[in-house]
Design a protein around this motif. Sequence first.
Motif, short mmCIF file in Angstrom:
data_model
loop_
_atom_site.label_atom_id
_atom_site.label_comp_id
_atom_site.label_asym_id
_atom_site.label_seq_id
_atom_site.Cartn_x
_atom_site.Cartn_y
_atom_site.Cartn_z
N ALA A 40 0.85 -1.18 0.00
CA ALA A 40 0.00 0.00 0.00
C ALA A 40 0.89 1.24 0.00
O ALA A 40 2.05 1.18 0.44
CB ALA A 40 -0.91 -0.01 1.23
N THR A 96 -6.66 -2.04 -0.03
CA THR A 96 -6.17 -1.28 -1.17
C THR A 96 -4.65 -1.34 -1.23
O THR A 96 -3.96 -1.00 -0.26
CB THR A 96 -6.63 0.18 -1.08
N ALA A 97 -4.12 -1.77 -2.37
CA ALA A 97 -2.68 -1.93 -2.53
C ALA A 97 -2.39 -2.41 -3.95
O ALA A 97 -3.31 -2.79 -4.68
CB ALA A 97 -2.13 -2.94 -1.53
#
Length: 125
Positions: A40, A96-97
């Motif tokens: 991330a 999220t990444a």
Amino acid sequence: EVQLVESGGGLVQAGGSLRLSCATSGFTFDDYYIGWFRQAPGKEREGVSCISSSRVRSSRFSTYYAESVKGRFTISSDNAKNTVYLQMNSLEPEDTAVYYCAATRSSCFTQFDYWGQGTQVTVSS
């Protein structure tokens, strides 16, 4: 030439699902452990999941997951297609990444030798 190509990333709302694919070529798939990692923004890369090579795989020790994804993510492989999948359910914004797959002959807990370019996963709240 060894290649690992990730696909399947995208934008999804929290609670949604995505399935990532890692298509491999250039090495003997059955001999390798395949891992999924993620990074991330502003954070270190972390291991997400790993599947052992089919030569040593047993029902008890074939797959590993980070605590943060246990029960939500599932790793699997299709030896006929030399491809590993990561099914991601109940996605959270914290997932999220950029997700990478990687390969090693050693084990899921050593340094990985080959890496893909990554695929972006964005989970909106």
